[in-house]
Design an enzyme around this catalytic site. Structure first.
Site, PDB file in Angstrom:
ATOM      1  N   GLU A   1       0.850  -1.198   0.000  1.00 45.93           N
ATOM      2  CA  GLU A   1       0.000   0.000   0.000  1.00 45.93           C
ATOM      3  C   GLU A   1       0.885   1.247   0.000  1.00 45.93           C
ATOM      4  OE1 GLU A   1      -2.920  -0.249   3.138  1.00 45.93           O
ATOM      5  OE2 GLU A   1      -4.043  -1.781   2.068  1.00 45.93           O
TER       6      GLU A   1
ATOM      7  N   HIS B   1      -9.091  10.344   2.790  1.00 46.15           N
ATOM      8  CA  HIS B   1      -8.675   9.255   1.903  1.00 46.15           C
ATOM      9  C   HIS B   1      -8.822   9.727   0.472  1.00 46.15           C
ATOM     10  CE1 HIS B   1      -8.233   5.365   0.040  1.00 46.15           C
ATOM     11  NE2 HIS B   1      -7.878   4.866   1.207  1.00 46.15           N
TER      12      HIS B   1
ATOM     13  N   HIS C   1     -11.632  10.346   6.543  1.00 50.82           N
ATOM     14  CA  HIS C   1     -11.461   8.910   6.674  1.00 50.82           C
ATOM     15  C   HIS C   1     -10.936   8.456   8.029  1.00 50.82           C
ATOM     16  CE1 HIS C   1     -10.635   4.817   5.481  1.00 50.82           C
ATOM     17  NE2 HIS C   1      -9.341   4.958   5.670  1.00 50.82           N
TER      18      HIS C   1
END
Ligand SMILES: Cc1cc2nc3c(=O)[nH]c(=O)nc-3n(C[C@H](O)[C@H](O)[C@H](O)COP(=O)(O)OP(=O)(O)OC[C@H]3O[C@@H](n4cnc5c(N)ncnc54)[C@H](O)[C@@H]3O)c2cc1C
Length: 484
Positions: A116, A232, A328
């Site tokens: 990620e 996000h 987020h």
């Protein structure tokens, strides 16, 4: 109110952090009361997609994980908390496996680790493709529900904390209808999740409005780093109920790209979140459109994302997916030490409701589930060692555990969004929702731009604020503290 229910440890919240804390405390011999306001599907944990960051690969190490986390935190992450997280998260993944959680494995039976943004190695342990949170919460809640030393109170909301001679000694829990229940405990652990749903556009379930932060503030504990709300980059942008649906970063880890209206790439898709979100925001502000191109990705690896997009008429293997940033993750929270202790003795906070300083100004992807397990264990063991409360108990009625109005949510999005300035933030100081005023005062106090906190009127990072955390609450003016 009936006679108080007496227990050793009271845990508020049944997401990943609360469930795991309850299990650790009960396995340590404590009697545990677990108070949960809502069903599992309303926790952020249930929706977690990517997974848990842990240095488990042969080419990885806790030191590399520390480096990546500090880099993402933009000079504001607390080094000691980062070290604890990175050293202990592999052990917590193994604990979860022992408890029965089945993480995805490759053909050889080794953990299949994902990549990620901001991670220099593949280190994301996941389950059921992008259904990691659902699998973990399902398994842990089944264990908690049947544990002989855990009593689950559901659906009940903690509405105030009880204090006596400067200690937290319990709480009041209210059912939707009926008589409130007093719980007396040696230690109270808040695991109530974050506050991203205070912002109008969010990836979070609607209940994520910082209830634990309000409870702690009402009882006199300090809150920290409320100016750092993570946006996000890739939430579905679509009118209707699916607007804000998260499309995990792991999709970009598998090769998905971000395209502007001309179909061209404009940002390193695997840069840390603050950078990617700001790049997308800049395009949208100019009236552009941003899409996620997942066409080269094996969508079967992300079945729940493909299914949700299909409900919206989007075939991820063929169509571009319209995306925009959304609130987020709450990097700030109840200020705690490395054992989850708040500034109020007897009161602990863990998971997204806590601020250990670990994430600094920008959380590294998948460090939050890791945080839930690492710090839940530490807090649970510390809470088990708290002394029995004595004397009579004064109950402080918290005045702000209610839901925010739509106008509060719109105002936070407008004035404390990806870019803010002092003039807008001052408007929030008048907002009727108390937590909003604390957020605004933290944002105003930090007169610089750093990570998730971008002030258009203070565009530079102030090196004097490196490693400094913003404390608010207890009716005092905001102040900075250096946490080692
Ligand atoms: C869509 C999405 C995807 C994500 N993906 C990832 C990921 O892949 N990896 C990662 O590391 N992180 C991810 N995150 C972040 C991560 O899921 C959360 O930070 C983490 O799950 C928070 O867990 P928690 O236990 O602290 O809180 P939650 O899971 O939010 O649980 C809070 C609990 O507190 C209860 N509660 C709240 N107030 C009260 C009250 N007053 N009384 C009683 N109970 C109360 C709620 O009902 C709930 O049970 C994601 C978040 C979202 C929203």
């Amino acid at each position: 109110m009936d006679e108080p229910l007496r227990t050793d440890v009271a845990v508020v919240g049944a997401g990943a952090a609360g469930l795991y804390a309850a299990l650790v405390a009960a396995d340590d011999g404590a009697r545990v009361v677990l108070v949960s306001r809502s069903p599992l599907a309303q926790t952020a944990s249930y929706w977690a997609q990517g997974g848990i960051a842990a240095a488990l690969a042969l080419d990885d190490s806790p030191e590399l994980h520390v480096e990546d986390t500090l880099k993402a935190g933009r000079g504001a992450a607390r080094r000691s908390a980062v070290r604890v997280l990175c050293e202990e998260s592999p052990g917590r993944v193994h604990d979860l496996q022992r408890l029965g959680v089945r993480f995805d494995a490759d053909r050889a039976g080794n953990l299949a680790l994902g990549l990620e943004g901001g991670h220099s190695r593949r280190r994301i342990a996941h389950a059921g493709g992008a259904a990691t949170g659902r699998r973990i919460t399902r398994d842990l809640s089944a264990l908690a529900a049947t544990h002989e030393r855990i009593r689950v109170l559901e659906p009940l909301a903690a509405t105030s904390l009880a204090t006596h001679e400067g200690r937290c000694v319990g709480l009041t829990a209210r059912p939707r209808r009926g008589v409130p229940l007093a719980v007396l405990a040696h230690g109270v652990i808040l695991a109530t999740g974050g506050m991203a749903a205070l912002w109008e556009r969010t990836t979070n379930p609607r209940g994520a409005v910082g209830a634990g932060l309000s409870l702690a503030d009402g009882a006199g504990a300090m809150l920290a780093d409320l100016e750092f709300m993570q946006f996000h980059p890739t939430a579905l942008s679509r009118p209707g109920p699916k607007d804000g649906f998260l499309i995990t970063e792991a999709v970009r880890g598998e090769g998905a790209t971000l395209l502007d209206a001309r179909g061209e790439r404009f940002v390193d898709e695997l840069a840390p979140r603050d950078q990617v979100a700001l790049a997308i925001d800049a395009h949208l502000r100019e009236g552009g459109r941003v899409s996620l191109d997942m066409r080269s990705v094996d969508v079967e690896r992300f079945p729940n994302i493909a299914a949700t997009l299909a409900e919206e008429g989007i075939d991820a293997s063929r169509d571009l997916v319209p995306v925009a940033p959304a609130a987020h993750y709450t990097m700030g929270g109840v200020a705690t030490d490395l054992e989850g202790r708040s500034t109020l003795p007897g009161l602990y906070a863990i998971g997204e409701s806590a601020c250990t300083g670990l994430h600094g100004a920008n959380r590294l992807a998948s460090n939050s589930l890791a945080e839930c397990f690492v710090f839940a264990r530490r807090a649970a063991l510390a809470a088990c060692a708290e002394p029995e409360p004595s004397g009579s108990v004064a109950n402080r009625e918290a005045v702000h555990t209610r839901l925010p109005s739509e106008s509060t949510r719109a105002a936070l999005w407008r004035y404390a969004g990806l870019r803010r300035d002092a003039a807008g933030l001052r408007q929030l100081l008048e907002d009727p929702f108390p937590l909003t005023r604390l957020i605004a005062s933290a944002c105003l106090a930090r007169e610089e731009s750093r990570g998730a906190h971008q002030r258009t009127d203070r565009p530079d990072t102030d090196p004097a604020l490196d490693g400094m955390h913003t404390l608010v609450g207890a009716g005092a003016a905001p102040r900075f503290e250096r946490w080692e």
